[in-house]
Design an enzyme around this catalytic site. Structure first.
Site, PDB file in Angstrom:
ATOM      1  CB  CYS A   6      47.041  21.150  29.704  1.00 54.59           C
ATOM      2  SG  CYS A   6      47.176  19.469  30.336  1.00 54.59           S
ATOM      3  CE1 TYR A  57      52.045  -4.143  32.632  1.00 55.43           C
ATOM      4  CE2 TYR A  57      51.116  -5.342  30.777  1.00 55.43           C
ATOM      5  CZ  TYR A  57      52.065  -5.232  31.778  1.00 55.43           C
ATOM      6  OH  TYR A  57      53.019  -6.199  31.941  1.00 55.43           O
ATOM      7  N   GLY A  94      46.800   6.511  33.565  1.00 60.82           N
ATOM      8  CA  GLY A  94      46.154   7.818  33.411  1.00 60.82           C
ATOM      9  C   GLY A  94      45.009   8.054  34.384  1.00 60.82           C
ATOM     10  CE  LYS A 144      70.753  33.676  55.672  1.00 64.63           C
ATOM     11  NZ  LYS A 144      70.556  34.813  56.570  1.00 64.63           N
TER      12      LYS A 144
HETATM   13  P1  FAD Z   1      42.665  11.412  28.271  1.00 67.69           P
HETATM   14  O1  FAD Z   1      43.733  12.361  27.918  1.00 67.69           O
HETATM   15  O2  FAD Z   1      41.344  11.954  28.670  1.00 67.69           O
HETATM   16  O3  FAD Z   1      42.489  10.414  27.074  1.00 67.69           O
HETATM   17  C1  FAD Z   1      41.595   9.359  27.115  1.00 67.69           C
HETATM   18  C2  FAD Z   1      41.052   9.106  25.722  1.00 67.69           C
HETATM   19  O4  FAD Z   1      40.488   7.810  25.697  1.00 67.69           O
HETATM   20  C3  FAD Z   1      39.932  10.072  25.355  1.00 67.69           C
HETATM   21  O5  FAD Z   1      40.276  10.817  24.207  1.00 67.69           O
HETATM   22  C4  FAD Z   1      38.725   9.164  25.091  1.00 67.69           C
HETATM   23  O6  FAD Z   1      37.980   9.561  23.954  1.00 67.69           O
HETATM   24  C5  FAD Z   1      39.387   7.818  24.821  1.00 67.69           C
HETATM   25  N1  FAD Z   1      38.523   6.685  25.171  1.00 67.69           N
HETATM   26  C6  FAD Z   1      37.878   6.461  26.342  1.00 67.69           C
HETATM   27  N2  FAD Z   1      37.215   5.278  26.291  1.00 67.69           N
HETATM   28  C7  FAD Z   1      37.440   4.768  25.069  1.00 67.69           C
HETATM   29  C8  FAD Z   1      37.014   3.574  24.432  1.00 67.69           C
HETATM   30  N3  FAD Z   1      36.224   2.697  25.049  1.00 67.69           N
HETATM   31  N4  FAD Z   1      37.417   3.360  23.166  1.00 67.69           N
HETATM   32  C9  FAD Z   1      38.218   4.244  22.527  1.00 67.69           C
HETATM   33  N5  FAD Z   1      38.658   5.385  23.085  1.00 67.69           N
HETATM   34  C10 FAD Z   1      38.272   5.637  24.338  1.00 67.69           C
HETATM   35  N6  FAD Z   1      46.515  18.224  33.724  1.00 67.69           N
HETATM   36  C11 FAD Z   1      47.639  18.825  34.144  1.00 67.69           C
HETATM   37  O7  FAD Z   1      48.515  18.154  34.709  1.00 67.69           O
HETATM   38  N7  FAD Z   1      47.832  20.167  33.955  1.00 67.69           N
HETATM   39  C12 FAD Z   1      46.932  20.937  33.319  1.00 67.69           C
HETATM   40  O8  FAD Z   1      47.134  22.138  33.136  1.00 67.69           O
HETATM   41  C13 FAD Z   1      45.723  20.337  32.891  1.00 67.69           C
HETATM   42  N8  FAD Z   1      44.760  21.074  32.288  1.00 67.69           N
HETATM   43  C14 FAD Z   1      43.643  20.453  31.830  1.00 67.69           C
HETATM   44  C15 FAD Z   1      42.678  21.220  31.187  1.00 67.69           C
HETATM   45  C16 FAD Z   1      41.537  20.618  30.694  1.00 67.69           C
HETATM   46  C17 FAD Z   1      40.490  21.463  30.031  1.00 67.69           C
HETATM   47  C18 FAD Z   1      41.357  19.222  30.836  1.00 67.69           C
HETATM   48  C19 FAD Z   1      40.129  18.552  30.291  1.00 67.69           C
HETATM   49  C20 FAD Z   1      42.304  18.458  31.486  1.00 67.69           C
HETATM   50  C21 FAD Z   1      43.450  19.063  31.985  1.00 67.69           C
HETATM   51  N9  FAD Z   1      44.427  18.330  32.659  1.00 67.69           N
HETATM   52  C22 FAD Z   1      45.559  18.942  33.105  1.00 67.69           C
HETATM   53  C23 FAD Z   1      44.251  16.892  32.921  1.00 67.69           C
HETATM   54  C24 FAD Z   1      44.962  16.053  31.862  1.00 67.69           C
HETATM   55  O9  FAD Z   1      44.581  16.490  30.601  1.00 67.69           O
HETATM   56  C25 FAD Z   1      44.601  14.602  32.082  1.00 67.69           C
HETATM   57  O10 FAD Z   1      45.071  14.225  33.354  1.00 67.69           O
HETATM   58  C26 FAD Z   1      45.221  13.699  31.042  1.00 67.69           C
HETATM   59  O11 FAD Z   1      44.820  14.040  29.760  1.00 67.69           O
HETATM   60  C27 FAD Z   1      44.812  12.242  31.313  1.00 67.69           C
HETATM   61  O12 FAD Z   1      45.299  11.429  30.319  1.00 67.69           O
HETATM   62  P2  FAD Z   1      44.568  10.063  29.945  1.00 67.69           P
HETATM   63  O13 FAD Z   1      45.345   9.472  28.829  1.00 67.69           O
HETATM   64  O14 FAD Z   1      44.358   9.257  31.164  1.00 67.69           O
HETATM   65  O15 FAD Z   1      43.121  10.478  29.463  1.00 67.69           O
END
Ligand code: FAD
Length: 547
Positions: free
Chosen positions: A42, A278, A281, A433
């Site tokens: 973020c 599970y 994200g 208010k």
């Molecule tokens: P991610 O954080 O994307 O992590 C997933 C990780 O899994 C990645 O690093 C990837 O490399 C790894 N991966 C995937 N497949 C494999 C595999 N097969 N083997 C090994 N590793 C793997 N959300 C907000 O609420 N507010 C904000 O202000 C906001 N700003 C954002 C700004 C930017 C530029 C971005 C890109 C996103 C933003 N978000 C924001 C969204 C937020 O970052 C995501 O919702 C959050 O990071 C999701 O978490 P996650 O763990 O699901 O996925």
């Protein structure tokens, strides 16, 4: 217990840390494809803008720290290639050496996130065309700006696209932003996005709506972006910010259920169709907290909370995920826009009954210096008054009101509860208010019938069909500066003496600047026997729609 976690950022790292807090004995392995874990996605746009000057600040933690403090087996640059559910093993590949191996799991948590969508656009692979997901991406974008890029085209005016626009403007780049939709920030209702559009235009951003980039071409001096309509734009950089798609390949290949939009299916314990696996994200399909429909909401808060809940369940705790409301916020220059729950357009698309009110209060007492205006839109069930959603746009104080209403939605509250909400007040923070109370008063008055209101669209439609008179009850001075076309001006203070001028043979819609004088005028006319409604939110709401 041998727990394997795929993905080491928001959901994955939260799950890992929680897992260790719950069990000192478990073996916890976390595989991350990239070089970094637990970085601040973020914060990435603000590093481009040098608002966050130090790259190191984007690293919430390091693999070493996770190893030391949480005794995790963290392996970066390690891709999980496949899952063999029958044998409960994952096949992993060390991306530095190319060596593949297998690891056994008792439980597996998938947190692979979502990848930026790359639309089928000629020129997508040209140097200078970027998406933004991780530190590698931000390094490339920032390097290009540092090395003297003068211009950028951002394709997509959603949250990430607009955060980048703000930061490119900070860095002095000539900035163009395009979106397929006829508005910026598509999760908001269009009229609520209007102040954000105005803020972009005021900063000289070239905003192209209902438009799309159709091709990117290399030129002798950089890139040229062609659009469906309008002139092409010469630019040094192109950023694609048109949304994300769940990274579901591992899950699909392993035969786990996914939804129609590709999100991994989970139950309220975040368990996939395989009870030993599970998922959390951006990669999962979630239940919409308000409608109970399945949806996908890529936000950091839900991902972090889901990581905790999945770990709880792995270690036998009965922890449930309640669903996602889509509470989100954008800061853009001096403007703030935020929303929670359902928008009007989502409710209309689903043909769900709703009513809405708009209010335009100051964020704190008007007599205390520095009060900033905001518009707050509240959507609620017409039968029960249950709050369905809210949006606010303005400056200071927008975050607080949306967070309060987000909690009210979580608690299943109604507009009548907002009337009663007791919130912190001193003149520099709020009003006796509060805007949250005011939204409740207006909505409650509407549902109780004390305050007959008509939606602007309905009033204009009836007016055009000759079924309704429009009366502007503001002062002649305000009327002279602009009003809804066709309205006659009878100031509220003169209304009682000028009732004879008002025809009783058709409906009447009164309005003022924000709704308050219109409410009083409605009460006067109702008691004099006129069929009258107040236009919710007054002229200021008309300006949001038509200004
Ligand atoms: P991610 O954080 O994307 O992590 C997933 C990780 O899994 C990645 O690093 C990837 O490399 C790894 N991966 C995937 N497949 C494999 C595999 N097969 N083997 C090994 N590793 C793997 N959300 C907000 O609420 N507010 C904000 O202000 C906001 N700003 C954002 C700004 C930017 C530029 C971005 C890109 C996103 C933003 N978000 C924001 C969204 C937020 O970052 C995501 O919702 C959050 O990071 C999701 O978490 P996650 O763990 O699901 O996925």
């Amino acid at each position: 217990m041998r727990l394997i976690i795929v993905g080491g950022v928001a959901g994955g790292a939260s799950a890992a840390a929680r897992a260790r807090r719950l069990s000192e004995d478990a073996e916890i392995l976390m595989f991350e494809r990239g070089p970094d874990v637990s970085f601040a996605n973020c914060g990435l746009p603000y590093y481009v803008g040098e608002v966050i000057p130090e790259r190191g600040k984007l690293l919430v933690t390091t693999p070493e720290m996770l190893r030391q403090r949480f005794r995790l087996d963290v392996r970066t640059r390690t891709n999980v290639e496949s899952i063999d559910r029958a044998r409960q093993v994952v096949r992993i590949k060390n991306l530095e050496t190319g060596v593949e191996s297998e690891e056994r799991y008792d439980k597996l948590i998938l947190a692979p996130g979502a990848a930026p969508i790359r639309p089928p656009l000629p020129g997508l692979d040209l140097p200078g065309v970027h998406t933004l997901r991780n530190l590698g991406d931000v390094d490339r974008i920032k390097a290009a700006v540092d090395q003297g890029s003068k211009s950028v085209v951002v394709v997509g005016a959603g949250f990430i696209g607009l955060e980048l626009v703000e930061n490119f403007v900070h860095r002095g780049l000539r900035t163009t932003v395009a979106d397929l939709n006829d508005q910026v920030l598509p999760p908001l209702d269009k009229e609520m996005s209007r102040p954000i559009l105005d803020a972009l235009l005021a900063k000289g951003v070239d905003v192209r709506l209902s438009n799309s980039a159709t091709a990117i071409e290399a030129t002798s001096s950089g890139l040229m972006v062609q659009f469906k309509t309008g002139t092409p734009v010469n630019t040094d950089l192109v950023i694609l910010g048109v949304g994300v798609r769940p990274e579901n390949q591992l899950a699909v290949d392993a035969g786990l259920e996914v939804g129609p939009r590709g999100g991994i299916r989970v139950n309220d314990r975040l368990q996939t169709s395989d009870p030993n696996i599970y998922a959390v994200g951006d990669a999962i399909e979630v239940r919409d907290f308000v409608t109970s429909d399945s949806t996908q909401v890529p936000l950091a808060g839900p991902a972090n909370r889901q990581g905790r809940i999945a770990a709880d369940n792995v270690f036998g705790r009965d922890s449930r995920y309640r669903g996602t409301q889509g509470t989100a916020i954008l800061g853009l220059f001096d403007k703030v826009a935020a929303l929670t729950g359902q928008s009007e357009k989502l409710l209309r698309r689903a043909s769900r009954p709703f009513r809405k009110v708009y209010i335009h209060p100051a964020h704190h007492a008007g007599y205390y210096p520095g009060a900033e205006g905001m518009t707050l839109k509240l959507l609620f069930d017409p039968a029960t008054g249950k709050i369905l959603g809210a949006q606010a746009v303005g400056g200071a104080g927008v975050d607080k009101r949306i967070d309060v209403i987000a909690m009210a939605i979580q608690a299943g509250m109604t507009v009548y509860d907002l009337e009663e909400a007791e919130l912190a007040y001193a003149p520099q923070f709020g009003s006796a208010k509060d805007p949250v109370n005011m939204a409740g008063f207006v909505a409650g008055g509407l549902l109780r019938g004390d305050h007959p209101q008509i939606d602007l669209e309905e009033a204009l439609s009836q007016f055009q069909q000759g079924q309704l008179s429009l009366i502007d009850v503001r002062s002649p001075g305000e009327f002279a500066k602009g009003s809804i076309p066709g309205a006659v001006n009878i100031p509220v203070d003169e209304l009682r003496g000028r009732l004879g001028e008002i025809s009783r043979d058709r409906q009447i819609a009164v309005f003022c600047q924000v709704g308050q004088r219109g409410y009083l005028a409605t009460r006067i006319l109702l008691q004099a026997g006129y069929p009258v409604h107040n236009i919710g939110g007054g002229y200021r709401t008309w300006l949001l729609h038509h200004g």
